[in-house]
Design a protein around this motif. Sequence first.
Motif, PDB file in Angstrom:
ATOM      1  N   VAL A 103       0.849  -1.182   0.000  1.00 50.89           N
ATOM      2  CA  VAL A 103       0.000   0.000   0.000  1.00 50.89           C
ATOM      3  C   VAL A 103       0.891   1.240   0.000  1.00 50.89           C
ATOM      4  O   VAL A 103       1.944   1.254   0.635  1.00 50.89           O
ATOM      5  N   THR A 104       0.452   2.260  -0.714  1.00 47.57           N
ATOM      6  CA  THR A 104       1.105   3.555  -0.653  1.00 47.57           C
ATOM      7  C   THR A 104       0.165   4.472   0.113  1.00 47.57           C
ATOM      8  O   THR A 104      -0.972   4.703  -0.313  1.00 47.57           O
ATOM      9  N   LEU A 105       0.630   4.935   1.264  1.00 43.95           N
ATOM     10  CA  LEU A 105      -0.197   5.794   2.108  1.00 43.95           C
ATOM     11  C   LEU A 105      -0.098   7.232   1.611  1.00 43.95           C
ATOM     12  O   LEU A 105       0.965   7.690   1.214  1.00 43.95           O
ATOM     13  N   GLY A 106      -1.209   7.923   1.643  1.00 47.06           N
ATOM     14  CA  GLY A 106      -1.242   9.311   1.203  1.00 47.06           C
ATOM     15  C   GLY A 106      -1.589  10.236   2.343  1.00 47.06           C
ATOM     16  O   GLY A 106      -1.744   9.813   3.492  1.00 47.06           O
ATOM     17  N   ASN A 107      -1.731  11.509   2.023  1.00 50.83           N
ATOM     18  CA  ASN A 107      -2.070  12.513   3.040  1.00 50.83           C
ATOM     19  C   ASN A 107      -3.513  12.404   3.497  1.00 50.83           C
ATOM     20  O   ASN A 107      -3.844  12.805   4.606  1.00 50.83           O
ATOM     21  N   SER A 108      -4.366  11.889   2.626  1.00 55.32           N
ATOM     22  CA  SER A 108      -5.770  11.707   2.995  1.00 55.32           C
ATOM     23  C   SER A 108      -6.190  10.298   2.589  1.00 55.32           C
ATOM     24  O   SER A 108      -5.532   9.667   1.759  1.00 55.32           O
ATOM     25  N   THR A 117      -8.362   9.264   0.590  1.00 55.02           N
ATOM     26  CA  THR A 117      -8.597   9.103  -0.848  1.00 55.02           C
ATOM     27  C   THR A 117      -7.297   9.033  -1.648  1.00 55.02           C
ATOM     28  O   THR A 117      -7.321   8.689  -2.827  1.00 55.02           O
ATOM     29  N   ASP A 118      -6.152   9.352  -1.017  1.00 53.82           N
ATOM     30  CA  ASP A 118      -4.849   9.272  -1.692  1.00 53.82           C
ATOM     31  C   ASP A 118      -4.188   7.907  -1.527  1.00 53.82           C
ATOM     32  O   ASP A 118      -3.137   7.656  -2.114  1.00 53.82           O
ATOM     33  N   VAL A 119      -4.750   7.028  -0.725  1.00 56.61           N
ATOM     34  CA  VAL A 119      -4.154   5.719  -0.467  1.00 56.61           C
ATOM     35  C   VAL A 119      -4.368   4.822  -1.677  1.00 56.61           C
ATOM     36  O   VAL A 119      -5.482   4.695  -2.185  1.00 56.61           O
ATOM     37  N   THR A 120      -3.264   4.206  -2.157  1.00 55.70           N
ATOM     38  CA  THR A 120      -3.364   3.277  -3.284  1.00 55.70           C
ATOM     39  C   THR A 120      -2.809   1.925  -2.893  1.00 55.70           C
ATOM     40  O   THR A 120      -2.026   1.801  -1.946  1.00 55.70           O
ATOM     41  N   ILE A 121      -3.218   0.908  -3.650  1.00 54.26           N
ATOM     42  CA  ILE A 121      -2.786  -0.456  -3.393  1.00 54.26           C
ATOM     43  C   ILE A 121      -2.233  -1.040  -4.688  1.00 54.26           C
ATOM     44  O   ILE A 121      -2.765  -0.783  -5.770  1.00 54.26           O
ATOM     45  N   ASN A 122      -1.152  -1.790  -4.575  1.00 55.13           N
ATOM     46  CA  ASN A 122      -0.511  -2.405  -5.737  1.00 55.13           C
ATOM     47  C   ASN A 122      -1.134  -3.774  -5.980  1.00 55.13           C
ATOM     48  O   ASN A 122      -0.700  -4.777  -5.410  1.00 55.13           O
ATOM     49  N   TYR A 162      -4.951  -6.061 -16.420  1.00 54.00           N
ATOM     50  CA  TYR A 162      -6.207  -5.978 -15.692  1.00 54.00           C
ATOM     51  C   TYR A 162      -6.048  -5.251 -14.351  1.00 54.00           C
ATOM     52  O   TYR A 162      -6.939  -4.555 -13.920  1.00 54.00           O
ATOM     53  N   TYR A 163      -4.892  -5.415 -13.704  1.00 51.28           N
ATOM     54  CA  TYR A 163      -4.677  -4.814 -12.390  1.00 51.28           C
ATOM     55  C   TYR A 163      -3.661  -3.680 -12.471  1.00 51.28           C
ATOM     56  O   TYR A 163      -2.824  -3.641 -13.353  1.00 51.28           O
ATOM     57  N   SER A 164      -3.718  -2.783 -11.492  1.00 54.09           N
ATOM     58  CA  SER A 164      -2.901  -1.576 -11.496  1.00 54.09           C
ATOM     59  C   SER A 164      -1.893  -1.569 -10.348  1.00 54.09           C
ATOM     60  O   SER A 164      -2.125  -2.165  -9.302  1.00 54.09           O
ATOM     61  N   LEU A 165      -0.794  -0.840 -10.551  1.00 52.68           N
ATOM     62  CA  LEU A 165       0.195  -0.623  -9.495  1.00 52.68           C
ATOM     63  C   LEU A 165      -0.306   0.349  -8.437  1.00 52.68           C
ATOM     64  O   LEU A 165       0.087   0.271  -7.288  1.00 52.68           O
ATOM     65  N   HIS A 166      -1.155   1.266  -8.839  1.00 51.75           N
ATOM     66  CA  HIS A 166      -1.616   2.332  -7.948  1.00 51.75           C
ATOM     67  C   HIS A 166      -3.143   2.426  -7.991  1.00 51.75           C
ATOM     68  O   HIS A 166      -3.703   3.470  -8.324  1.00 51.75           O
ATOM     69  N   HIS A 167      -3.783   1.340  -7.620  1.00 47.54           N
ATOM     70  CA  HIS A 167      -5.241   1.302  -7.622  1.00 47.54           C
ATOM     71  C   HIS A 167      -5.756   2.020  -6.373  1.00 47.54           C
ATOM     72  O   HIS A 167      -5.294   1.744  -5.269  1.00 47.54           O
ATOM     73  N   PRO A 168      -6.690   2.960  -6.516  1.00 48.14           N
ATOM     74  CA  PRO A 168      -7.224   3.632  -5.324  1.00 48.14           C
ATOM     75  C   PRO A 168      -7.858   2.624  -4.375  1.00 48.14           C
ATOM     76  O   PRO A 168      -8.620   1.759  -4.805  1.00 48.14           O
ATOM     77  N   LEU A 169      -7.517   2.727  -3.106  1.00 49.77           N
ATOM     78  CA  LEU A 169      -8.099   1.825  -2.124  1.00 49.77           C
ATOM     79  C   LEU A 169      -9.551   2.223  -1.835  1.00 49.77           C
ATOM     80  O   LEU A 169     -10.424   1.375  -1.721  1.00 49.77           O
ATOM     81  N   LEU A 170      -9.776   3.511  -1.741  1.00 45.73           N
ATOM     82  CA  LEU A 170     -11.129   4.017  -1.510  1.00 45.73           C
ATOM     83  C   LEU A 170     -11.563   4.854  -2.699  1.00 45.73           C
ATOM     84  O   LEU A 170     -10.763   5.570  -3.289  1.00 45.73           O
ATOM     85  N   ARG A 171     -12.808   4.765  -3.004  1.00 44.09           N
ATOM     86  CA  ARG A 171     -13.364   5.596  -4.074  1.00 44.09           C
ATOM     87  C   ARG A 171     -13.849   6.910  -3.449  1.00 44.09           C
ATOM     88  O   ARG A 171     -14.461   6.920  -2.397  1.00 44.09           O
ATOM     89  N   ALA A 172     -13.548   7.994  -4.122  1.00 44.56           N
ATOM     90  CA  ALA A 172     -13.953   9.323  -3.600  1.00 44.56           C
ATOM     91  C   ALA A 172     -15.448   9.531  -3.701  1.00 44.56           C
ATOM     92  O   ALA A 172     -16.140   8.967  -4.448  1.00 44.56           O
TER      93      ALA A 172
END
Length: 155
Positions: A110-115, A117-122, A145-155
Amino acid sequence: MLKMKEKENENDSIVNLSTEKFGNLHIKKKNIIAFDNGVLGFEDLRQFVIVNIEECLPFEWLVSVEDPLIAFPILNPMPFFTDYNPMKFLFDLAPLASNDKEDLEIFCMVTLGNSPTDVTINLKGPIFVNMKNKKGKQCVLTEDYYSLHHPLLRA
């Protein structure tokens, strides 16, 4: 940095890790996961442990035993992505020596973001861990089919 306190039974020996994020951790040697090829970008680090910190849940941390300053936030993607099925794209899990898929746990970095909605998952580079024999392997899914930086939460 890494100290080992041996006891009578080697599986019960304790590894003391001095981490930047979590302070001193005392890990049972039997909980160390061996990655024959390391993880992407850190191929020289081959021993990791999964650390559960209650305040961080549902995130866990994959901490290097050889260099405890290296720690990756990880997450079991299955509760968040019910259609995620990297197993159908994999044929080379033989190094994990698992005849039973129930022994395998799947994690993604997981890449943690400032908020939130910025958190992504590989989702493209899942990590498989055989929880019985403590062998791990990170795989790269070649399908688009899958992404390196898929949003964990949808805005």
